[in-house]
Design a protein around this motif. Structure first.
Motif, PDB file in Angstrom:
ATOM      1  N   LEU A 177     -13.482  31.706  39.871  1.00 21.55           N
ATOM      2  CA  LEU A 177     -14.064  30.411  39.555  1.00 21.55           C
ATOM      3  C   LEU A 177     -15.311  30.163  40.392  1.00 21.55           C
ATOM      4  CD1 LEU A 177     -10.822  28.232  39.776  1.00 21.55           C
ATOM      5  CD2 LEU A 177     -11.891  29.097  37.692  1.00 21.55           C
ATOM      6  N   THR A 178     -16.218  29.415  39.830  1.00 26.45           N
ATOM      7  CA  THR A 178     -17.327  28.836  40.579  1.00 26.45           C
ATOM      8  C   THR A 178     -17.181  27.341  40.430  1.00 26.45           C
ATOM      9  OG1 THR A 178     -18.801  30.714  40.204  1.00 26.45           O
ATOM     10  CG2 THR A 178     -19.837  28.613  40.757  1.00 26.45           C
ATOM     11  N   VAL A 179     -17.093  26.636  41.562  1.00 27.32           N
ATOM     12  CA  VAL A 179     -16.941  25.186  41.543  1.00 27.32           C
ATOM     13  C   VAL A 179     -18.136  24.563  42.249  1.00 27.32           C
ATOM     14  CG1 VAL A 179     -15.546  23.243  42.359  1.00 27.32           C
ATOM     15  CG2 VAL A 179     -14.428  25.278  41.447  1.00 27.32           C
ATOM     16  N   PHE A 180     -18.752  23.609  41.579  1.00 24.67           N
ATOM     17  CA  PHE A 180     -19.828  22.819  42.161  1.00 24.67           C
ATOM     18  C   PHE A 180     -19.170  21.533  42.647  1.00 24.67           C
ATOM     19  CE2 PHE A 180     -21.667  25.668  39.060  1.00 24.67           C
ATOM     20  CZ  PHE A 180     -22.681  26.255  39.796  1.00 24.67           C
ATOM     21  N   ALA A 181     -18.967  21.430  43.962  1.00 28.66           N
ATOM     22  CA  ALA A 181     -18.145  20.385  44.558  1.00 28.66           C
ATOM     23  C   ALA A 181     -19.003  19.267  45.147  1.00 28.66           C
ATOM     24  CB  ALA A 181     -17.252  20.980  45.634  1.00 28.66           C
ATOM     25  N   PRO A 182     -19.043  18.101  44.486  1.00 26.54           N
ATOM     26  CA  PRO A 182     -19.824  16.979  45.013  1.00 26.54           C
ATOM     27  C   PRO A 182     -19.213  16.426  46.307  1.00 26.54           C
ATOM     28  CG  PRO A 182     -19.213  16.612  42.705  1.00 26.54           C
ATOM     29  CD  PRO A 182     -18.434  17.791  43.194  1.00 26.54           C
ATOM     30  N   VAL A 183     -20.076  16.135  47.269  1.00 26.62           N
ATOM     31  CA  VAL A 183     -19.635  15.500  48.510  1.00 26.62           C
ATOM     32  C   VAL A 183     -19.375  14.018  48.245  1.00 26.62           C
ATOM     33  CG1 VAL A 183     -20.806  17.124  50.048  1.00 26.62           C
ATOM     34  CG2 VAL A 183     -22.026  15.094  49.231  1.00 26.62           C
ATOM     35  N   ASN A 184     -18.688  13.371  49.181  1.00 31.74           N
ATOM     36  CA  ASN A 184     -18.370  11.946  49.032  1.00 31.74           C
ATOM     37  C   ASN A 184     -19.615  11.114  48.730  1.00 31.74           C
ATOM     38  OD1 ASN A 184     -15.687  12.547  49.586  1.00 31.74           O
ATOM     39  ND2 ASN A 184     -15.887  12.058  51.753  1.00 31.74           N
ATOM     40  N   ALA A 185     -20.716  11.384  49.437  1.00 30.81           N
ATOM     41  CA  ALA A 185     -21.951  10.623  49.235  1.00 30.81           C
ATOM     42  C   ALA A 185     -22.484  10.770  47.807  1.00 30.81           C
ATOM     43  CB  ALA A 185     -23.005  11.062  50.250  1.00 30.81           C
ATOM     44  N   ALA A 186     -22.186  11.882  47.147  1.00 26.65           N
ATOM     45  CA  ALA A 186     -22.616  12.072  45.761  1.00 26.65           C
ATOM     46  C   ALA A 186     -21.928  11.060  44.844  1.00 26.65           C
ATOM     47  CB  ALA A 186     -22.302  13.489  45.300  1.00 26.65           C
ATOM     48  N   PHE A 187     -20.640  10.828  45.084  1.00 28.03           N
ATOM     49  CA  PHE A 187     -19.915   9.850  44.286  1.00 28.03           C
ATOM     50  C   PHE A 187     -20.426   8.442  44.560  1.00 28.03           C
ATOM     51  CE2 PHE A 187     -16.975  13.425  44.203  1.00 28.03           C
ATOM     52  CZ  PHE A 187     -16.586  13.442  42.871  1.00 28.03           C
ATOM     53  N   ASP A 188     -20.891   8.200  45.795  1.00 27.63           N
ATOM     54  CA  ASP A 188     -21.434   6.886  46.160  1.00 27.63           C
ATOM     55  C   ASP A 188     -22.723   6.584  45.408  1.00 27.63           C
ATOM     56  OD1 ASP A 188     -19.317   6.620  47.933  1.00 27.63           O
ATOM     57  OD2 ASP A 188     -20.517   7.190  49.698  1.00 27.63           O
ATOM     58  N   THR A 223     -13.233  14.153  50.203  1.00 23.27           N
ATOM     59  CA  THR A 223     -12.016  13.356  49.989  1.00 23.27           C
ATOM     60  C   THR A 223     -12.023  12.642  48.638  1.00 23.27           C
ATOM     61  OG1 THR A 223     -12.962  11.511  51.258  1.00 23.27           O
ATOM     62  CG2 THR A 223     -11.527  13.063  52.453  1.00 23.27           C
ATOM     63  N   THR A 224     -13.188  12.210  48.183  1.00 22.42           N
ATOM     64  CA  THR A 224     -13.261  11.562  46.870  1.00 22.42           C
ATOM     65  C   THR A 224     -12.976  12.571  45.769  1.00 22.42           C
ATOM     66  OG1 THR A 224     -14.897   9.991  47.732  1.00 22.42           O
ATOM     67  CG2 THR A 224     -14.679  10.147  45.328  1.00 22.42           C
ATOM     68  N   LEU A 225     -13.543  13.762  45.873  1.00 21.65           N
ATOM     69  CA  LEU A 225     -13.285  14.819  44.897  1.00 21.65           C
ATOM     70  C   LEU A 225     -11.808  15.174  44.864  1.00 21.65           C
ATOM     71  CD1 LEU A 225     -14.202  16.991  42.885  1.00 21.65           C
ATOM     72  CD2 LEU A 225     -14.682  18.478  44.842  1.00 21.65           C
ATOM     73  N   LEU A 246     -23.222   7.127  42.260  1.00 24.42           N
ATOM     74  CA  LEU A 246     -22.912   6.696  40.895  1.00 24.42           C
ATOM     75  C   LEU A 246     -22.970   5.183  40.809  1.00 24.42           C
ATOM     76  CD1 LEU A 246     -19.883   9.064  40.162  1.00 24.42           C
ATOM     77  CD2 LEU A 246     -22.207   9.267  39.243  1.00 24.42           C
ATOM     78  N   PRO A 247     -23.185   4.639  39.606  1.00 21.88           N
ATOM     79  CA  PRO A 247     -23.188   3.180  39.471  1.00 21.88           C
ATOM     80  C   PRO A 247     -21.891   2.577  40.017  1.00 21.88           C
ATOM     81  CG  PRO A 247     -23.964   4.219  37.453  1.00 21.88           C
ATOM     82  CD  PRO A 247     -23.463   5.324  38.358  1.00 21.88           C
ATOM     83  N   ALA A 248     -22.012   1.390  40.592  1.00 21.14           N
ATOM     84  CA  ALA A 248     -20.862   0.691  41.185  1.00 21.14           C
ATOM     85  C   ALA A 248     -19.707   0.626  40.196  1.00 21.14           C
ATOM     86  CB  ALA A 248     -21.267  -0.709  41.627  1.00 21.14           C
ATOM     87  N   GLY A 249     -18.513   0.979  40.664  1.00 22.26           N
ATOM     88  CA  GLY A 249     -17.301   0.898  39.857  1.00 22.26           C
ATOM     89  C   GLY A 249     -16.993   2.129  39.025  1.00 22.26           C
ATOM     90  N   THR A 250     -17.911   3.100  38.988  1.00 25.49           N
ATOM     91  CA  THR A 250     -17.697   4.295  38.154  1.00 25.49           C
ATOM     92  C   THR A 250     -16.473   5.080  38.603  1.00 25.49           C
ATOM     93  OG1 THR A 250     -20.060   4.474  37.689  1.00 25.49           O
ATOM     94  CG2 THR A 250     -18.728   6.454  37.331  1.00 25.49           C
ATOM     95  N   VAL A 251     -16.370   5.364  39.893  1.00 18.60           N
ATOM     96  CA  VAL A 251     -15.241   6.159  40.392  1.00 18.60           C
ATOM     97  C   VAL A 251     -13.936   5.421  40.143  1.00 18.60           C
ATOM     98  CG1 VAL A 251     -14.169   7.172  42.445  1.00 18.60           C
ATOM     99  CG2 VAL A 251     -16.632   7.388  42.089  1.00 18.60           C
ATOM    100  N   GLU A 252     -13.904   4.139  40.464  1.00 14.64           N
ATOM    101  CA  GLU A 252     -12.690   3.349  40.270  1.00 14.64           C
ATOM    102  C   GLU A 252     -12.261   3.344  38.804  1.00 14.64           C
ATOM    103  OE1 GLU A 252     -15.429   2.341  41.912  1.00 14.64           O
ATOM    104  OE2 GLU A 252     -14.672   2.323  43.969  1.00 14.64           O
ATOM    105  N   THR A 253     -13.236   3.228  37.904  1.00 15.52           N
ATOM    106  CA  THR A 253     -12.943   3.228  36.464  1.00 15.52           C
ATOM    107  C   THR A 253     -12.382   4.573  36.025  1.00 15.52           C
ATOM    108  OG1 THR A 253     -14.663   1.580  36.030  1.00 15.52           O
ATOM    109  CG2 THR A 253     -13.956   2.926  34.151  1.00 15.52           C
ATOM    110  N   LEU A 254     -12.991   5.662  36.493  1.00  9.98           N
ATOM    111  CA  LEU A 254     -12.519   6.998  36.116  1.00  9.98           C
ATOM    112  C   LEU A 254     -11.113   7.272  36.633  1.00  9.98           C
ATOM    113  CD1 LEU A 254     -15.693   9.209  36.653  1.00  9.98           C
ATOM    114  CD2 LEU A 254     -14.533   8.754  34.485  1.00  9.98           C
TER     115      LEU A 254
END
Length: 183
Positions: free
Chosen positions: A82-93, A61-63, A95-103
């Motif tokens: 295509l080949t897609v390397f799809a990070p799971v939600n926990a992968a985004f977790d 869902t984050t991706l 990342l340093p705090a605030g990274t996803v929100e900033t992006l």
């Protein structure tokens, strides 16, 4: 690298949809609903595209939110390959705090698109082809490096934890977000 028999119209469509200049903001939900696009085509009898696989996964869902914010969902519904390397939600977790929100902020759209494109290769690779030391060119222009130790395969440190074939390529589910290195 050997030729993968790319179809010119499919490659051209993909290049146009992914390589366009970043806009000031992502498309609005209303604009997306009106215009539709390849990802809006419903065909329940055909194999799912990479976009449909991601959209239907509770672990991505984050991706999917990031792809929507970047206006790249339709790009993953192109014919590919295509080949897609799809990070799971926990992968985004991880990342340093605030990274996803900033992006996800509109002013960081170009950076978000670069990160997402760093997870896509124009070609379809089988897991068996991901050999130790292989460097794959990614859509953002940067390479990723494959490491293989026994049955464990990592791409720039992100471990492949699953493989899902798609109508337009393959999705490798990974446990980490691959952050592009400055070029």
């Amino acid at each position: 690298m050997r030729s993968r028999g790319l179809q010119v119209p499919a490659l051209l469509l993909l290049a146009l949809s992914l390589a366009c200049k970043p806009k000031e903001s992502a498309p609005s939900a209303a604009a997306s609903a009106v215009s539709g696009g390849l990802s809006a085509v419903a065909d329940p009898s055909s194999p799912k595209t990479i976009a449909a696989i991601a959209a239907g996964s509770n672990d991505h869902t984050t991706l999917v939110a990031a792809l929507k914010a970047a206006g790249l969902v339709d790009a993953l519904a192109t014919p590919g390959p295509l080949t897609v390397f799809a990070p799971v939600n926990a992968a985004f977790d991880k990342l340093p705090a605030g990274t996803v929100e900033t992006l996800l902020k509109p002013e960081n759209l170009a950076q978000l698109r670069t990160v997402l494109r760093h997870h896509v290769a124009i070609s379809t690779y089988k897991l068996s082809e991901l050999t130790d030391g292989l460097r794959l060119p990614m859509l953002d222009g940067g390479p990723v490096t494959v490491k293989r130790q026994g049955d464990d395969v990592t791409i720039d440190g992100a471990k492949i934890v699953g493989t899902v074939p798609a109508a337009n390529g393959v999705v490798f589910v990974v446990d980490g977000v691959m952050v592009p290195k400055p070029q």
